[in-house]
Design a protein around this motif. Structure first.
Motif, PDB file in Angstrom:
ATOM      1  N   PHE A  40       0.935  -1.243   0.069  1.00  0.00           N
ATOM      2  CA  PHE A  40      -0.005  -0.042   0.039  1.00  0.00           C
ATOM      3  C   PHE A  40       0.906   1.375  -0.088  1.00  0.00           C
ATOM      4  N   LEU A  41       2.116   1.238   0.965  1.00  0.00           N
ATOM      5  CA  LEU A  41       2.650   2.571   0.682  1.00  0.00           C
ATOM      6  C   LEU A  41       3.231   2.761  -0.293  1.00  0.00           C
ATOM      7  N   SER A  42       3.787   1.843  -0.747  1.00  0.00           N
ATOM      8  CA  SER A  42       4.796   2.106  -2.187  1.00  0.00           C
ATOM      9  C   SER A  42       3.770   2.319  -3.458  1.00  0.00           C
ATOM     10  N   GLN A  43       2.614   2.140  -3.140  1.00  0.00           N
ATOM     11  CA  GLN A  43       1.701   2.438  -4.436  1.00  0.00           C
ATOM     12  C   GLN A  43       0.870   3.965  -4.059  1.00  0.00           C
ATOM     13  N   PHE A  44       1.035   4.391  -2.978  1.00  0.00           N
ATOM     14  CA  PHE A  44       0.185   5.617  -2.629  1.00  0.00           C
ATOM     15  C   PHE A  44       0.387   6.718  -3.810  1.00  0.00           C
ATOM     16  N   PRO A  45       1.693   6.931  -4.045  1.00  0.00           N
ATOM     17  CA  PRO A  45       1.868   8.228  -4.892  1.00  0.00           C
ATOM     18  C   PRO A  45       0.959   7.944  -6.382  1.00  0.00           C
ATOM     19  N   SER A  46       1.519   6.507  -6.868  1.00  0.00           N
ATOM     20  CA  SER A  46       0.807   6.255  -8.256  1.00  0.00           C
ATOM     21  C   SER A  46      -0.899   6.222  -8.109  1.00  0.00           C
ATOM     22  N   PHE A  47      -1.527   5.699  -6.937  1.00  0.00           N
ATOM     23  CA  PHE A  47      -2.816   5.453  -6.556  1.00  0.00           C
ATOM     24  C   PHE A  47      -3.264   6.990  -6.617  1.00  0.00           C
ATOM     25  N   ALA A  48      -2.748   7.856  -5.737  1.00  0.00           N
ATOM     26  CA  ALA A  48      -3.093   9.346  -5.649  1.00  0.00           C
ATOM     27  C   ALA A  48      -3.307  10.055  -7.113  1.00  0.00           C
TER      28      ALA A  48
END
Length: 648
Positions: A261-269
């Motif tokens: 989850f933490l690693s994907q936050f920038p791309s998710f946002a």
């Protein structure tokens, strides 16, 4: 199953302070807490500022922006793989205060070099400092978690771990926010970061001076400086205690889950929520606050014991809200072409469901992790506890690396970020089920937690008399079919029950007691083989230093009145004495259970009237002072239990 052998802090009163926050006023905890807080904040201030600098401000041909975060993260985690085994040995061999002071001096030195790197915009120097800060954290990790059980007793361990977990994630959050803001200051941003890193390192060293001494747990240990052979030795050492080792795997899985989850936050946002960088920061804030709240809730929900029954609850919540996050975000991917600012993002109702899912899945992650950390600290041998923590750090690093590789592979295969979240949630359910089947104690404690807090409102008095370590016989009145479940809920340790063999034929309870490895017993006349086998197994439990529970009445009361105690407990003590063990006997009395759904009523059967008193009914357990084995006699023991029963 061997239970706690860890030495805890010097014995303290049952309630030495009102809650976990009061620990912040005590020297044995507060300086340590703020030292680790400053260290975690500095790690993340440095890493995030450096990442922003090479991503947005510098043009480095050999380190493209797309690779910067990956390289910095890999360099920081590499020392965990190389030096965790060595750091675990050092933490077992030397005074933990001395090691903490050494690590803080090392941090100051690294930050002085890093400041030069920021001032000169020298990327190779900053990469070297990234590796060295990873080494600094590697050295501190085993000390950090081995320190707590030396200074906190069992009733404080969950709260102390919850405070540390909360403090770590708040420090990570503040460090990243500060790093991002400082490095972006026009003209002087990198220099400001360098100065801030030195100041934080010095502050950590100043606070660390007040940490009390912690005697080495294995001062004669001969250090093996070969990291590869020692890493393998640490993993083998951890495997000696099955519950501890599988708890290490459970914690490592939590880091795998969180890293996805933490690693994907920038791309998710950016790609799913169509938000700007501030929206990505908001997701990090929500996630960090959720974990902090979950960690702090553990002490309240566990009634200040190490309650691993919260772990299955946490695992269920992690999967449920991660799955809902998939459904909440699935429809947002093509809903908006423009980019949301932070103020625009929070005005959209659908986004609040996303944030609620993130907050709740992280909250349940806190409930999942804190009891596992406390269990490992409590049940690891003091002489090699730090090496067990080092093994945990090695496994954590491997699982986090695996999470990055797997997430990258899934993205490369064309999966969307919400789909990766969904797969992670489903995998979490499978892994959790597998772990709980391998270590049924987690599932049993969860059932006991539910029964004692939802079906009944359970209050325990005198639980400080239940020993945290060493063999003991628990002697309790027998009122209902869930007496054993309630005793499980009251004890911070596993209990082996001697129970009537007929109870194992009950559909649900029978399966649960088999899972708990309860000891079936029949009368000598009915089945002499089962009778003798029961006492032999009971003696083995006590010889192993575990808790044995027996209901001396020989059966559930049919009229609510305490029945005469039979001689079975004397045979248990005699058999144990023949093995060289003389365990104390702890008298106990369950109160207000008579007349409930699980008890018999006026010669009738139990569990036949669904609306019989039970749901949210207040029941209790009164625990008396231990009685030496040499002074135990059935009639006198019955009198002790009767007094506890009368106390209500």
């Amino acid at each position: 199953m061997t239970t706690a052998t860890a030495e805890t802090a010097p014995l303290a009163p049952a309630d030495p302070h009102p809650n976990q926050f009061a620990l912040l006023k005590q020297r044995r905890f507060a300086p340590f807490f703020w030292t680790q807080f400053a260290g975690a904040a500095n790690d993340n201030l440095f890493k995030f500022a450096f990442t922003v600098m090479v991503t947005y401000q510098l043009q480095v041909a050999w380190l493209p922006p797309a690779m910067a975060g990956l390289v910095i993260g890999a360099l920081f985690i590499l020392p965990y793989l190389l030096f965790s085994a060595t750091s675990g040995q050092l933490a077992d061999k030397y005074d933990k205060r001395a090691l903490i002071l050494f690590v803080k001096w090392l941090e100051i030195g690294i930050m002085v070099v890093a400041a030069f790197g920021f001032f000169a915009a020298n990327v190779p120097i900053l990469l070297l400092c990234t590796f060295l800060m990873g080494l600094h954290s590697t050295l501190f990790g085993p000390v950090k978690f081995a320190y707590l059980p030396q200074h906190l007793n069992e009733r404080e361990l969950t709260g102390g771990n919850g405070m540390v977990e909360m403090g770590t994630f708040v420090a990570i959050l503040l460090g990243q926010v500060a790093g991002g803001l400082l490095v972006d200051v026009p003209a002087v941003g990198p220099q400001a970061v360098g100065i801030a890193c030195i100041v934080l390192a010095i502050a950590g060293r100043v606070v660390a001076h007040a940490i009390p001494k912690s005697a080495p747990t294995d001062p004669h240990l001969v250090i093996n400086w070969n990291p590869f052979t020692e890493t393998w030795a640490n993993l083998k050492l951890a495997r000696e205690n099955v519950v501890v080792f599988r708890s290490l795997l459970g914690i490592s899985w939590m880091w795998f889950f969180g890293a996805i989850f933490l690693s994907q936050f920038p791309s998710f946002a950016k790609d799913v929520l169509h938000g700007n960088a501030q929206v990505a920061s908001l997701l990090l804030v929500v996630f960090s606050v959720g974990i902090g709240i979950g960690a702090l809730l553990c002490e309240m929900l566990s009634r200040r014991h190490v309650e691993i029954g919260l772990v299955p609850l946490g695992a269920v919540g992690m999967s449920v809200f991660a799955i809902d996050l998939y459904f909440a975000s699935r429809g947002l991917q093509d809903a908006q072409a423009a980019t949301f600012t932070l103020s625009q993002f929070v005005t959209v109702g659908a986004h609040w469901r996303v944030m609620a899912d993130l907050a709740l899945l992280s909250l349940f992650t806190g409930l999942y992790s804190v009891p596992m950390y406390a269990l490992i600290q409590l049940r690891s041998q003091p002489t090699h506890r730090a090496r067990i923590i080092a093994a945990n750090n090695i496994l954590n690093a491997l699982f986090m690396i695996a999470s990055s590789l797997i997430a990258g592979a899934l993205l490369g295969a064309g999966l969307t970020i919400p789909q990766i979240f969904l797969l992670t949630a489903l995998a979490n359910a499978v892994v959790a089920f597998y772990i709980f089947m391998l270590v049924p104690e987690y599932l049993l404690r969860f059932i006991a937690w539910v029964v004692s807090r939802i079906i009944y409102r359970f209050k325990v008095s005198g639980d400080e008399h239940i020993p945290v370590q060493g063999a003991a016989v628990l002697a309790c009145n027998h009122v209902s079919f869930v007496d054993a479940v309630l005793l499980m809920a009251a004890s911070p340790r596993p209990i082996y029950f001697v129970m009537d063999h007929r109870i194992f034929k009950l559909p649900v309870l029978g399966a649960m007691f088999k899972l708990a490895k309860a000891i079936p017993i029949a009368s000598q006349k009915e089945d002499p083989v089962v009778y003798e086998a029961a006492f032999k197994r009971a003696a083995e439990v006590l010889r192993d230093g575990d808790l044995l529970a027996i209901f001396p009445e020989g059966g559930i009361t049919k009229d609510g009145v305490l029945q005469p105690f039979k001689g079975g407990i004397m045979k248990v003590l005699e058999t144990a004495r023949a093995d060289g063990v003389q365990p104390p006997v702890i008298p106990m009395a369950l109160t207000n259970l008579w007349g409930s759904f699980f008890s018999r009523v006026e010669q009738g059967n139990a569990m036949v009237r669904p609306f019989r008193r039970g749901l949210f009914n207040r029941v209790g357990l009164n625990v008396g002072a231990p009685i030496p084995a040499s002074q135990v006699e059935p009639a006198a023991l019955q009198g002790s239990v009767a007094k506890l029963l009368a106390a209500g």
